[in-house]
Write a protein that holds these residues in place. Structure first.
Motif, PDB file in Angstrom:
ATOM      1  N   ALA A 169       0.850  -1.394   0.199  1.00  0.00           N
ATOM      2  CA  ALA A 169      -0.025  -0.127  -0.041  1.00  0.00           C
ATOM      3  C   ALA A 169       0.903   1.354   0.094  1.00  0.00           C
ATOM      4  O   ALA A 169       0.390   2.285  -0.329  1.00  0.00           O
ATOM      5  CB  ALA A 169      -1.030  -0.082   1.111  1.00  0.00           C
ATOM      6  N   ASP A 170       2.172   1.186   0.425  1.00  0.00           N
ATOM      7  CA  ASP A 170       2.930   2.311   0.492  1.00  0.00           C
ATOM      8  C   ASP A 170       3.666   2.534  -0.860  1.00  0.00           C
ATOM      9  O   ASP A 170       4.506   3.352  -1.050  1.00  0.00           O
ATOM     10  CB  ASP A 170       3.986   1.971   1.402  1.00  0.00           C
ATOM     11  N   GLU A 192      -5.306 -11.794   2.315  1.00  0.00           N
ATOM     12  CA  GLU A 192      -5.595 -10.498   3.245  1.00  0.00           C
ATOM     13  C   GLU A 192      -6.550  -9.615   2.320  1.00  0.00           C
ATOM     14  O   GLU A 192      -7.480  -9.199   2.913  1.00  0.00           O
ATOM     15  CB  GLU A 192      -4.282 -10.051   3.596  1.00  0.00           C
ATOM     16  N   TRP A 193      -6.138  -9.140   1.232  1.00  0.00           N
ATOM     17  CA  TRP A 193      -6.861  -8.377   0.210  1.00  0.00           C
ATOM     18  C   TRP A 193      -8.328  -8.997   0.003  1.00  0.00           C
ATOM     19  O   TRP A 193      -9.286  -8.214   0.008  1.00  0.00           O
ATOM     20  CB  TRP A 193      -6.086  -7.808  -0.867  1.00  0.00           C
ATOM     21  N   GLN A 230      -9.919 -11.430   1.655  1.00  0.00           N
ATOM     22  CA  GLN A 230     -10.913 -11.484   2.741  1.00  0.00           C
ATOM     23  C   GLN A 230     -11.302 -10.277   3.332  1.00  0.00           C
ATOM     24  O   GLN A 230     -12.328 -10.001   3.892  1.00  0.00           O
ATOM     25  CB  GLN A 230     -10.010 -12.514   3.800  1.00  0.00           C
ATOM     26  N   GLU A 241     -10.850  -6.861   2.273  1.00  0.00           N
ATOM     27  CA  GLU A 241     -11.288  -5.641   1.583  1.00  0.00           C
ATOM     28  C   GLU A 241     -12.205  -6.112   0.441  1.00  0.00           C
ATOM     29  O   GLU A 241     -12.940  -5.135   0.211  1.00  0.00           O
ATOM     30  CB  GLU A 241      -9.910  -5.026   0.975  1.00  0.00           C
ATOM     31  N   ASP A 260      -7.398   2.028  -9.973  1.00  0.00           N
ATOM     32  CA  ASP A 260      -6.939   1.604  -8.871  1.00  0.00           C
ATOM     33  C   ASP A 260      -6.117   0.308  -8.722  1.00  0.00           C
ATOM     34  O   ASP A 260      -6.585  -0.555  -9.612  1.00  0.00           O
ATOM     35  CB  ASP A 260      -7.569   1.885  -7.505  1.00  0.00           C
ATOM     36  N   PHE A 261      -5.148   0.221  -8.081  1.00  0.00           N
ATOM     37  CA  PHE A 261      -4.237  -1.105  -7.572  1.00  0.00           C
ATOM     38  C   PHE A 261      -3.525  -0.742  -6.484  1.00  0.00           C
ATOM     39  O   PHE A 261      -3.557   0.387  -6.059  1.00  0.00           O
ATOM     40  CB  PHE A 261      -3.509  -1.443  -8.801  1.00  0.00           C
ATOM     41  N   VAL A 262      -3.265  -1.844  -5.664  1.00  0.00           N
ATOM     42  CA  VAL A 262      -2.461  -1.512  -4.483  1.00  0.00           C
ATOM     43  C   VAL A 262      -1.314  -0.844  -4.531  1.00  0.00           C
ATOM     44  O   VAL A 262      -0.261  -1.390  -5.334  1.00  0.00           O
ATOM     45  CB  VAL A 262      -2.368  -3.020  -3.684  1.00  0.00           C
ATOM     46  N   ARG A 269      -2.071   4.914  -5.113  1.00  0.00           N
ATOM     47  CA  ARG A 269      -2.138   6.422  -4.736  1.00  0.00           C
ATOM     48  C   ARG A 269      -0.810   6.817  -4.099  1.00  0.00           C
ATOM     49  O   ARG A 269      -0.511   7.993  -4.066  1.00  0.00           O
ATOM     50  CB  ARG A 269      -3.139   6.519  -3.492  1.00  0.00           C
ATOM     51  N   SER A 270      -0.279   5.800  -3.554  1.00  0.00           N
ATOM     52  CA  SER A 270       1.075   6.138  -2.823  1.00  0.00           C
ATOM     53  C   SER A 270       2.216   6.592  -3.957  1.00  0.00           C
ATOM     54  O   SER A 270       3.206   7.445  -3.474  1.00  0.00           O
ATOM     55  CB  SER A 270       1.799   4.974  -2.003  1.00  0.00           C
ATOM     56  N   ALA A 306       1.764   8.780  -5.958  1.00  0.00           N
ATOM     57  CA  ALA A 306       1.583  10.263  -6.093  1.00  0.00           C
ATOM     58  C   ALA A 306       1.948  10.943  -5.071  1.00  0.00           C
ATOM     59  O   ALA A 306       1.774  12.242  -4.816  1.00  0.00           O
ATOM     60  CB  ALA A 306       0.183  10.426  -6.702  1.00  0.00           C
ATOM     61  N   ARG A 307       2.479  10.113  -3.786  1.00  0.00           N
ATOM     62  CA  ARG A 307       2.779  10.915  -2.796  1.00  0.00           C
ATOM     63  C   ARG A 307       3.788  11.774  -3.130  1.00  0.00           C
ATOM     64  O   ARG A 307       4.705  11.574  -3.662  1.00  0.00           O
ATOM     65  CB  ARG A 307       3.078  10.126  -1.527  1.00  0.00           C
TER      66      ARG A 307
END
Ligand code: ZN
Lengths: 77, 1041
Positions: free
Chosen positions: B603-604, B639-640, B642, B644, B777-779, B782-783, B785-786
Motif C-alpha cells: 500500500a505504500d 488478506e486483500w 478476505q 477488503e 486503482d491498484f494496491v 495512490r502512494s 503520487a505521494r
C-alpha cells in the motif's frame, strides 16, 4: 504464548498465526488528500488497553479475523 | 552408590542428592564463592541453593541439592564462576512435549496433592507437577503426623486422578495460562509446554536466611535444610548445633536434629517469651552476633550475646517466604503481609489460585484444606459444601509470628552476607543506598544481589529487609524485584531439545535434490530451501564453474531447477479483476494462454514481489512468486480478498510443492524442448501450453529470466527427477542460482529483496512501463503520487562499470561522487560476466546519469566506476528467440527415471525404526484435490469453504489437482500419540480434537488426521517431507522403555 480463538478452528497457539495489526482501517474511498492517504498507510493506534486487531490463521484454516485484546493484561474477548 | 567429588571417591545411598551424599561423607567445603573466593558449604536442601554449585559432565553449573545421586557420578566444585567446556560430550537427548489440561497443579506437597484429588474427583483433566522424585513436598523432610500417623502414609494412600509428572519443575508461567516445565528424564530433560484452563500453584515456601557477621561459613545452614538432611536422608549435618530461630520452624529443626543424634547446644530466639524446650537452652531476646572458623574456614563456633558455643552446625530459621515466583511471573500482584513478614499473592492476573504455604498457610492441615478448596474451585465446583474429603489433623501448634530481624550488626570484623551466591554484603547494600539508590531494582543492578543462578531465593527477603532498615522504610514499601522466568536455571540443550543440527530448522528440498547432490552441487540456502548455487566439475573454482554455466546458457543450452518458485493457482469469475487490483499492470485483458510479468506493490507503493502470471483459462490463472516470498504473497492475496474485497469471487491454492519446474535456457533450448515436450516447441514468447512432457501431463511456459530463449517446464513432483535427468541427458548444462543471478543482472532484471529493499518503487527501478495509468486503482497506486514517492532525486536502479574490468565491486559498497561527499547510494549486485568479458554491477543511486563518475567504497577499497544503463546485454532483445531447429528432433528415447515420492528414500529406514509401539510408513500415492466453495460432501474440511479430497474419485470442475503437493505419512501404534505430543501443540484428547486439523508438527506445517485411535496420518508438503521424515525417525528413536 497467547491462545488465540480462531473462529473456525477454535483456540490455537499464537505461533500458528500471523499478526495483522489494527483492525477496522478501511481502504479510503474516492479522492484522498496526501494527509488522508498517509494516515491510511502509516498511522495506527497504539493504546494501553483494549485494542481491536486482526489475526490470520496462517498455519491453520487461513482465515483473517478480528479479536479484541487488552495490550496490558493480554486478555482476549 | 559410588561417586566422586573433585576427584575424591565417596559412597552415598540411593535417594541421596549429591548434597546429602557429600554431607554424609563429612564434606563441608563444597565450593568457593564467586567474587571473594570464600569457602562455602551446603546451605539448603533444594533448588534455592546459593552455595553448593557443581559441574557434572557437560552441565557447567548445577545445584548439588538438586542433583540425584547415581552410581558413577562425577562432580566437580566450582572455583568462582562456572565455565562451559566446549569439548564436553553431551549424550543427553533432550526434547519437548505439549500437554493440555483443565487443571494444572504445580507442587506435590500437602496443598498440591489435595488440590489434585479434589479437581480429579470432580472430573477435571488434571496434571500434577512436582520437582522431587517422590511426592509429598515438605512432608518428605518433616516428621509431622496426620491423624496420628506419619504424614507420608497419607500421601501414599492417595489416589491421584491425574497425569503426575515427578522430577518436573515448572520454570515459567506465561500469558493465557501457559506454563513451561522441565522434567528430568533418564536420557535428558524434556521441556513441557502446558496449557491449562486453571492453575493451582502449590509451590510451598522457602526458608530465608538473615545477615549476621560470618553467616557464610560452611556449617551455617538453613534450619529446614538441616531438618531435611536428618529426617529424609538420615544424614547428620553436624555433631553439635546451635539453632538461630527467628521463626518457630527452628524449634522443629532443633527437636528433629536432637532426635537424629545431633547435640543441640542452644536455641537463639530474638523473640521474647519463647516456649520451653526440653533439654535445650533457649536464649530469648538474643541474636547470633558472629561465628568463628577453623583453618579451612569451616564453622567451629557461634557467638550469641556474650556466650560462645563450640559447634559445627548453625541452623538458621529466618522465617518463610512463600514461593511466589510463578505467581509473580503470571503477572499477579504481590502483597506484603505484616504478620508473616513476607510477600504473599495478592491479586491474580490469570485463571490461577495459590494454595497452601505459597500463600502463607504453613500448617499441614490448613494447607490440605486449602488445597481441597482450590482443586474443587479450579474444577468448577463452588465450595465443597461438606462433601469434600475429610482434612486429616496434624500434630503441630500454630506458629508464632516470626521475628522481624533481617540483619544483625556486631563487633565482628567478619562480613555479613545478604546474598551468598553473589557475595553481596550488608555493607555493599549500605554503599548502594548511600550512593542514593532507593529502588530495589536499582540496588539489584548496582550490587548484583539476586542475580545469581539461585535468583535470590534465600536472600531476596534479606536484601529487602536490610534496604528497608537502611532507608527507614517498611519492607512492603521497598517491594521486591521482578520475578522472571526461569524459576530455576534451564540449560540451552533443554531449550533446544531435538531442534538441533539437521533438525534445527526445516530444510526444504525439491524433487531433484538427490540428483543435485549426486552431481556435486554446492548449495545455497534461500529461505528454508536448499538450492544448487553452482555445479563445480572436478577441481573447478566457483568463478570457473559460474563462467562455464553462463557460457552454456548464452551459447548452447543450460538448465536450472526452478521448483522453488512460489506457485499459486487462482480461480474464479473475478480472478482477473482481482489481479488487476493486486498487480501494477493489467491481467483481466490477458489472452488465455498468455503469460505476463508483473510487479506487486505494498500500500505504500514500494515493490513487494514480482513474477509471471499466466491465464490458463477464462477464470483460471497461474501465478509464480519469488522463492523467498511465496508464503508472504499467498498471505497477501488472501488478506486483500478476505478483508477488503470479499465480494470478488476468487480463490487461491498453493501448488508450489505440486509442481517440479525445470528452466531450460539458451539459444539451443528448443532442441531440448522438442525432445521432452514436443507440443511446446512452437510456443511463442510469453505463451503457455498444457502439453505432455515425457509422456506425462505437464505445463510449459515460454518465459525468460536471462534474455535467452527459455522455457519453464512443469511436471508433477514425482516426475521431477525424470524431467531433470532427461534434460541433462539431452545436453543441457546444469546451472545454479549464481549463474541465474549473473544472467539476469546482465539483462538488468532486478531481484526483489536484493536490488530492492522495501523503499523502492517501480519507477525507481525504471519500470514505469509496467505501472498502468489506465486502471482506476491498484494496491500502491495512490502512494506513487505521494510527494515523497513522486519527487525527483530519488535513488534509481542504474548500471555501473568499474574502471578496472577485473574488479568485482562488492554488494553493499557505498557510492560517492568524491571524497568527503555524502553517499549517493549503494551497490546491490556485482558480478564478473563472461558475456561482457568484464565485471559489472547494479546499484541504487540518486542524482546519477549515464556517464557520471562515481566511487564505490567498501572496507579499505575504492573502485572508480562509470554509471550506465542497467541493461548490459542485448538491449533490443534480439536473443530472445534463440536458434531455429535445424535438425529433426524426435521424442526423448532415454530410459525414464522412475516416478519418486518425496519419502520414497525413507521406506527402509521407516521400517527399521518401527516397533510394536510405533510404526511409521508412507501411504501410497493417491490423487488429491483442494476444493473451494461448495461442500463436496467428502474429504477433510481445511477451512471455511475449503476441503481436501483424497482418493480415486471423479473430480469436480474447479477442483485443483494437488496430488503431489503433500506426502502422507502414517504413524500408528500405542505410542503414536506420545510421539506426536513432542512436536504438535494441539490438544489431541478425544474430547477436544476434531479428528483432523492443520497445525505444526516439529517445525513443519502439517495436516494431522486421526483415522482411528492410535492411527494418525500426517499430510506434509512435499518439500518438507525429508525434514519431517527425519524428525519422525528421530522421535521414534526417542521412545524409551
Ligand atoms: Zn483457523
Amino acid at each position: 504464548m497467547l491462545l488465540i480463538p480462531c473462529p473456525f478452528c477454535g483456540p490455537r497457539d499464537e505461533t500458528e498465526f500471523r499478526y495483522g495489526g489494527q483492525a477496522g482501517i478501511a481502504y479510503p474511498d474516492g479522492e484522498t488528500t496526501d494527509g488522508e492517504w498517509a494516515a491510511y498507510v502509516f498511522m495506527r493506534d497504539n493504546p494501553k488497553g483494549w485494542f481491536h486487531e486482526r489475526w490470520f490463521h496462517a498455519h491453520g484454516c487461513r482465515t483473517w479475523f478480528t479479536v479484541e485484546r487488552h495490550t496490558v493484561t493480554q486478555e482476549i474477548r | 552408590m559410588r561417586f566422586t567429588f573433585d576427584g575424591h571417591a565417596y559412597r552415598g545411598e540411593p535417594g541421596d542428592t549429591l548434597a546429602a551424599a557429600l554431607l554424609r561423607n563429612g564434606v563441608r567445603v563444597v565450593g568457593r564463592s564467586v567474587e571473594l573466593g570464600r569457602p562455602r558449604g551446603v546451605f539448603t536442601a533444594g533448588p534455592e541453593e546459593p552455595n553448593a554449585l557443581v559441574r557434572v559432565g557437560p552441565d557447567p553449573m548445577l545445584a548439588a541439592t538438586t542433583v540425584e545421586l547415581y552410581d558413577g557420578l562425577e562432580a566437580w566444585s566450582l572455583r568462582g564462576k562456572g565455565r562451559v567446556d566446549p569439548d564436553a560430550r553431551d549424550e543427553r537427548r533432550c526434547d519437548k512435549g505439549y500437554l493440555h489440561c483443565d487443571v494444572l497443579v504445580v507442587g506435590g506437597g500437602p496443598a498440591g496433592l489435595a488440590a489434585t484429588v479434589a479437581a480429579g474427583r470432580a472430573g477435571a483433566r488434571v496434571i500434577l507437577l512436582d520437582d522431587q522424585p517422590r511426592l509429598g513436598g515438605d512432608l518428605l523432610n518433616s516428621r509431622v503426623t496426620l491423624d496420628g500417623r506419619p504424614a507420608l502414609e497419607w500421601v501414599d494412600g492417595l489416589e491421584l486422578p491425574a497425569r503426575v509428572l515427578t522430577r518436573t519443575t515448572a520454570v515459567g508461567y506465561y500469558d493465557h495460562n501457559y506454563v513451561v516445565a522441565v522434567e528430568q528424564r533418564p536420557h535428558g530433560e524434556r521441556l513441557w509446554h502446558i496449557r491449562a484452563r486453571r492453575v493451582v500453584l502449590a509451590t510451598g515456601a522457602h526458608e530465608r536466611s538473615l545477615a549476621f557477621p560470618g553467616n557464610d561459613r560452611p556449617g551455617v545452614m538453613l534450619a529446614s535444610a538441616a531438618r531435611a538432611y536428618a529426617n529424609r536422608y538420615g544424614v547428620r549435618p553436624g555433631r553439635r548445633a546451635v539453632v538461630f530461630a527467628c521463626a518457630d520452624s527452628g524449634y522443629e529443626a532443633a527437636r528433629d536434629l536432637a532426635d537424629a543424634g545431633v547435640e543441640v547446644l542452644a536455641i537463639v530466639d530474638p523473640r521474647p517469651d519463647p516456649p520451653p524446650v526440653e533439654g535445650v537452652e533457649v536464649l530469648a531476646g538474643q541474636v547470633v552476633t558472629g561465628t568463628s572458623g577453623d583453618a579451612d574456614g569451616v564453622l567451629n563456633g557461634v557467638r550469641a550475646g556474650d556466650r560462645d558455643f563450640a559447634c559445627d552446625l548453625l541452623a538458621v530459621a529466618g522465617g518463610w517466604n512463600p514461593a511466589v515466583q510463578l505467581f509473580s511471573q503470571s503477572q499477579g500482584r504481590l502483597r506484603y503481609d505484616e504478620e508473616l513478614l513476607a510477600f504473599v499473592p495478592g491479586t491474580s492476573a490469570q485463571a490461577e489460585r495459590s494454595a497452601g504455604a505459597c500463600r502463607g498457610l504453613y500448617g499441614t492441615s490448613e494447607a490440605i484444606a486449602d488445597g481441597y478448596a482450590a482443586g474443587a474451585e479450579a474444577a468448577g465446583q463452588s465450595g465443597l459444601s461438606g462433601h469434600g474429603p475429610r482434612v486429616p489433623e496434624d500434630d503441630r501448634r500454630p506458629p508464632r509470628p516470626p521475628a522481624a530481624v533481617w540483619s544483625v550488626t556486631g563487633p565482628s570484623s567478619e562480613p555479613a552476607f545478604a546474598d551468598l551466591h553473589r557475595d553481596v554484603t550488608v555493607a555493599d547494600l549500605a554503599r548502594a543506598t548511600g550512593a542514593g539508590l532507593r529502588s530495589v531494582e536499582h540496588v539489584k543492578r548496582y550490587t548484583t544481589a539476586g542475580t545469581g543462578a539461585d535468583q535470590g531465593k534465600t536472600s531476596g527477603a534479606v536484601v529487602v529487609g536490610v534496604m528497608a532498615a537502611l532507608l527507614g522504610a517498611q519492607p512492603g514499601q521497598v517491594g521486591t524485584t521482578t520475578f522472571r522466568p526461569p524459576y530455576t536455571p534451564v540449560s540451552f540443550a533443554t531449550l533446544a531439545g531435538r531442534d538441533r543440527g539437521e533438525l534445527s530448522d526445516p530444510v526444504r528440498t525439491t524433487a531433484m535434490h538427490d540428483a543435485h547432490v549426486a552431481r556435486g552441487a554446492v548449495f545455497e540456502d534461500v529461505g528454508q530451501w536448499k538450492r544448487p548455487w553452482y555445479f563445480p566439475r572436478a577441481g573447478e573454482t566457483m568463478a570457473a564453474a559460474v563462467r562455464r554455466e553462463c557460457e552454456a546458457a548464452r551459447t548452447g543450452v543450460a538448465a536450472m531447477d526452478a521448483s522453488t518458485l512460489g506457485k499459486i493457482d487462482i480461480r474464479g469469475a473475478d480472478a482477473g479483476a482481482f489481479l488487476d487490483r493486486i498487480y501494477t499492470n493489467v491481467y483481466s485483458t490477458l489472452p488465455v494462454g498468455a503469460c505476463r510479468y508483473g510487479l506487486m506493490c505494498g500500500a505504500d507503493g514500494m515493490v513487494f514481489d514480482d513474477g509471471t502470471t499466466t491465464r490458463l483459462a477464462e477464470t483460471h490463472y497461474f501465478m509464480t512468486t519469488t522463492t523467498g516470498n511465496a508464503a508472504t504473497v499467498l498471505d497477501w492475496l488472501e488478506e486483500w480478498h478476505q478483508t477488503e474485497w470479499p465480494e470478488l469471487e476468487v480463490s487461491f491454492t498453493s501448488v508450489t510443492d505440486h509442481w517440479a519446474t525445470v528452466a531450460v535456457a539458451g539459444p539451443r533450448a528448443r532442441e531440448v524442448i522438442a525432445a521432452v515436450a514436443p507440443g511446446a516447441v512452437d510456443l511463442a514468447f510469453m505463451r503457455y501450453a498444457e502439453t505432455d512432457v515425457l509422456g506425462m501431463p505437464g505445463r510449459v511456459f515460454r518465459i525468460s529470466f536471462s534474455g535467452e530463449l527459455a522455457y519453464e517446464v512443469n511436471v508433477p513432483w514425482r516426475h521431477g527427477r525424470a524431467l531433470w535427468e532427461a534434460v541433462l541427458d539431452l545436453g543441457a548444462v546444469p546451472y545454479g542460482t549464481e549463474t541465474m543471478h549473473v544472467l539476469r543482472a546482465e539483462k538488468g532484471f532486478a531481484i526483489v529483496g536484493q536490488d530492492t529493499d522495501g523503499t523502492v518503487t517501480p519507477q525507481d527501478l525504471g519500470m514505469s512501463w509496467i505501472v498502468s495509468s489506465r486502471k482506476p486503482d491498484f494496491v500502491g497506486k495512490r502512494s506513487h503520487a505521494r510527494p515523497d514517492t513522486a519527487r525527483a532525486g530519488r535513488k534509481r536502479l542504474v548500471g555501473l562499470l568499474p574502471d578496472d574490468p577485473a574488479a568485482l565491486v562488492p554488494e553493499g559498497a557505498q557510492l560517492t561522487s568524491g571524497e568527503g561527499t555524502p553517499a549517493l547510494g549503494h551497490v546491490t549486485s556485482g558480478y564478473a560476466s563472461a558475456a561482457l568479458g568484464r565485471s559489472f554491477a547494479l546499484a541504487l543511486v540518486r542524482e546519477a546519469e549515464p556517464g557520471d563518475r562515481l566511487t564505490a567504497v567498501c572496507g579499505g577499497e575504492a573502485h572508480p566506476v562509470t554509471v550506465c544503463s542497467p541493461v548490459f546485454l542485448d538491449p533490443g532483445n534480439d536473443r530472445r528467440d534463440g536458434l531455429p531447429l535445424t535438425v529433426e528432433v524426435g521424442p526423448y528415447q532415454g530410459e525414464p527415471w522412475p516416478a519418486e515420492s518425496p519419502a520414497a528414500a525413507f521406506a527402509a529406514r521407516f521400517q527399521a525404526a518401527s516397533t510394536p509401539a510405533a510404526r511409521l510408513r508412507e501411504i501410497a500415492f493417491e490423487p488429491m484435490w483442494e476444493v473451494r466453495g461448495a461442500d463436496p460432501g467428502m474429504g477433510l474440511a481445511l477451512g471455511p469453504s475449503w476441503w481436501l479430497v483424497t482418493g480415486n474419485v471423479p473430480p469436480g470442475p474447479e477442483w485443483v489437482d494437488v496430488s503431489d503437493q503433500r506426502t502422507v505419512l502414517e504413524l500408528s501404534g500405542p505410542a503414536a500419540e506420545e510421539i506426536l505430543i513432542t512436536g504438535c501443540p494441539l490438544d489431541l484428547h478425544p474430547s477436544v480434537f476434531p479428528g483432523h486439523a492443520q497445525t505444526f508438527l516439529g517445525r513443519a506445517s502439517v495436516l494431522l488426521e486421526r483415522r482411528a485411535p492410535d492411527n494418525y496420518r500426517v499430510y506434509v508438503r512435499s518439500s518438507f517431507t525429508r525434514y519431517l521424515a527425519e524428525w519422525l525417525l528421530d522421535a521414534l528413536g526417542g521412545i524409551y522403555p
